[in-house]
Design an enzyme around this catalytic site. Structure first.
Site, PDB file in Angstrom:
ATOM      1  N   ASP A  21       0.809  -1.219   0.000  1.00 49.88           N
ATOM      2  CA  ASP A  21       0.000   0.000   0.000  1.00 49.88           C
ATOM      3  C   ASP A  21       0.847   1.276   0.000  1.00 49.88           C
ATOM      4  O   ASP A  21       1.580   1.561   0.963  1.00 49.88           O
ATOM      5  CB  ASP A  21      -0.960   0.023   1.195  1.00 49.88           C
ATOM      6  N   LYS A  57      -8.201  -1.307   3.330  1.00 57.23           N
ATOM      7  CA  LYS A  57      -7.532  -0.005   3.490  1.00 57.23           C
ATOM      8  C   LYS A  57      -7.466   0.387   4.962  1.00 57.23           C
ATOM      9  O   LYS A  57      -6.443   0.899   5.435  1.00 57.23           O
ATOM     10  CB  LYS A  57      -8.272   1.056   2.676  1.00 57.23           C
ATOM     11  N   LYS A  88      -7.901  14.696  -3.042  1.00 54.87           N
ATOM     12  CA  LYS A  88      -8.329  14.061  -1.787  1.00 54.87           C
ATOM     13  C   LYS A  88      -8.242  15.044  -0.623  1.00 54.87           C
ATOM     14  O   LYS A  88      -7.294  15.803  -0.511  1.00 54.87           O
ATOM     15  CB  LYS A  88      -7.462  12.836  -1.507  1.00 54.87           C
ATOM     16  N   LYS A  92       2.530   1.927   3.410  1.00 56.03           N
ATOM     17  CA  LYS A  92       1.747   2.089   4.633  1.00 56.03           C
ATOM     18  C   LYS A  92       1.908   0.915   5.592  1.00 56.03           C
ATOM     19  O   LYS A  92       1.980   1.088   6.803  1.00 56.03           O
ATOM     20  CB  LYS A  92       0.259   2.209   4.288  1.00 56.03           C
TER      21      LYS A  92
END
Length: 561
Positions: free
Chosen positions: A334, A383, A437, A517
């Site tokens: 990620d 996520k 975003k 991540k």
């Protein structure tokens, strides 16, 4: 489209001015400018060989006293100097990240200058750790000033402009059309780069198992490998990789998952818990073999690196074992581009300052196709898991603020997990904002003598323009690490009867953690999420490969007479 010798637009007065703009420093080529003069470093036509001492400490706790024993291990690193012709095959090539990355590489390759409402813009690689940040080499003895160089200059690395681009997508749009659909890049750049994007053609048909991604993606799935036989699909993907290498005369291909987030796969004994079980599960087309796992296995069996840029558990235990067995490199999970990267810095700052975060609440909304796919609960859970673990190691490092896990406590209890801030992550799909975003974070902390502190951060970012440089960094580093080998040596070379053979690094590339991540690490080792520690580890390793010590901010010469 017309262009001049420098690859700029039509011959208008503006383009004549633009044509004299130099290549942006982040896109410039500099050769191999660093030469280390030391008995620790040697150069041949083929290799850079360095000696490195890894210093650590063994610690035992005896009746409340810490017994520390310094340790040293001696290594040699050997880095192949020749940079191979490298291809990048992206899964999800026609998505926002894949199309944006392709267009910006082409813009840099052809030095396309474009107009925005703010003026003239030239292509660059800003946002890339390797191309746009520097590392301290040492000091200039004549001035005492620090000398910094681009990280990409430390060792021979692939230049992004030289990557050969390709990949798969469940959508069959031609790449110039995919770029327009993404709504990421300025119109004038799209206009000029579109003919080059059209030359890339359409993505290869991809693997589509509807159960793994949101139902709202079905309308895009017009370019899929037919059938349900997963063994046939695996062989199809392997043939795609081989054909791509052969067609372009490539020596290395990096396969990169930048497609939709999948739901988590169930870990089932006898199905995906070992390499052999996983390969058998593929032969029997088991329902818990995901598309991303199939791509990973294809790359591993072809001996090519595979990077997972999404949060799902692509690397089930069987995949890791298969990578270990074959020696193929894998990395994930990620991309860490915005909110999570900031959190890995800010949470560490608070804890290291002796401030105790009690809760961290993170909210996001975005309107691109990633957000659309994440609006489905199974994909959001993937996520949420990758985003939620980012502060764990920082909390565990400070038992003065947080009670550690209690051995023998009931499984699942708070005592078994240890004290931890309340941590919540929310993601919402808002089509109107597109690729821009919004992220809002609240850090609620305990301060001196019962006081409270609340810090709110609002972050607006263009999601794909933050993510695509990370794909470049991960690809370039993965290729580099395939050329680095090591061996253990004796502190006293005269006592070494026979030098060990150089061998490759461990297949799980945890050195890629800075860009990820939820970093994949060697089984049984702790995950490091601290951004500073991740960067320091990578910097120290690259410098070790040229015989230099890691960065030291001691600056002892400034603190003594």
């Amino acid at each position: 489209m017309s262009s001049n010798a420098n690859g700029t637009g039509a011959n208008t007065p503006e383009s004549q001015i633009e044509s004299v703009l130099p290549i942006h420093p982040t896109a410039a080529r500099r050769g191999n400018p660093i030469v280390v003069q030391s008995d620790l470093t040697s150069y041949s036509n083929d290799f850079i060989t360095s000696k490195f001492t890894n210093r650590g400490a063994d610690v035992s706790v005896v009746e409340g006293q810490y017994i520390v024993t310094p340790t040293t291990k001696h290594y040699e690193f050997q880095t192949a100097r020749k940079v191979p012709k490298t291809g990048l095959m992206m899964v999800g090539w026609g998505g926002n990240n894949g199309s944006t990355l392709s267009a910006t590489i082409l813009a840099n390759r052809h030095n396309i200058i474009w107009h925005t409402k703010n003026g003239i813009q030239q292509p660059n690689y800003i946002g890339s750790l390797l191309r746009a940040s520097t590392v301290r080499l040492g000091t200039d003895p004549s001035t005492g000033k620090d000398i910094y160089v681009p990280i990409s200059d430390v060792l021979p690395m692939v230049h992004p402009n030289d990557l050969v681009l390709g990949g798969w997508d469940i959508s069959g749009l031609r790449m110039d059309e995919a770029m327009r659909r993404a709504h990421v890049l300025d119109y004038d750049l799209q206009r000029q780069v579109a003919p080059y994007m059209a030359e890339l053609g359409k993505p290869l048909p991809s693997i589509y198992y509807p159960d793994f991604i949101a139902a709202n993606q079905e309308a895009r799935a017009d370019n899929v490998v037919p059938g349900t036989d997963k063994q046939a699909h695996l062989e199809h993907l392997r043939a795609d990789i081989r054909r791509f290498k052969e067609q372009h005369g490539l020596e290395r291909v990096v396969v990169f998952w930048t497609a939709n987030t999948e739901r988590y796969s169930d870990i089932i004994p006898g199905v995906n818990d070992t390499a052999d079980n996983l390969l058998n599960a593929i032969k029997t087309s088991h329902s818990e073999v995901s598309p991303s796992t199939l791509f990973a296995v294809a790359a591993i069996l072809e001996g090519e690196p595979f990077i997972n840029g999404a949060p799902q558990n692509t690397f089930v235990p069987g995949v890791i074992e298969l990578a270990e067995r074959t020696g193929s490199f894998i990395g994930g999970d990620d991309l860490k581009s915005g909110q999570t990267k900031l959190k890995s810095v800010f949470a560490e700052f608070l804890v290291n300052a002796g401030i105790k975060p009690l809760s961290i609440a993170s909210y996001n909304h975005l309107g691109n196709n990633d957000g659309h796919n994440l609006s489905a609960e199974p994909q959001f859970k993937s996520k949420e898991i990758s985003k939620s673990s980012v502060v764990d190691d920082m909390v565990a490092a400070n038992h003065l603020l947080y009670k550690p896990a209690q051995p023998g406590a009931p499984v699942g209890s708070k005592d078994a997990k240890g004290e931890h801030p309340d941590h919540i992550v929310v993601i919402k799909y808002v089509p109107a904002v597109g690729d821009s975003k919004r992220a809002i974070d609240e850090y609620y902390s305990e301060i001196f003598c019962g006081g409270r502190s609340t810090i709110n951060i609002f972050n607006e970012c263009e999601d794909s323009l933050l993510a695509t440089p990370l794909i470049l960094d991960l690809t370039i580093l993965a290729e580099l690490l395939t050329r680095v080998k090591y061996r253990e040596t004796s502190a006293t070379p005269a006592l070494t009867t026979k030098a060990a053979e150089f061998k490759p690094l461990y297949p799980v590339l945890s050195l890629l953690s800075y860009m990820l991540k939820a970093p994949l690490v060697k089984p049984g080792t702790d995950v490091v999420n601290s951004l500073n520690r991740q960067r320091n580890a990578l910097e120290t390793f690259l410098k070790a490969c040229i015989g230099l010590e890691g960065s030291s901010d001691l600056l002892l010469e400034t603190r003594i007479w």
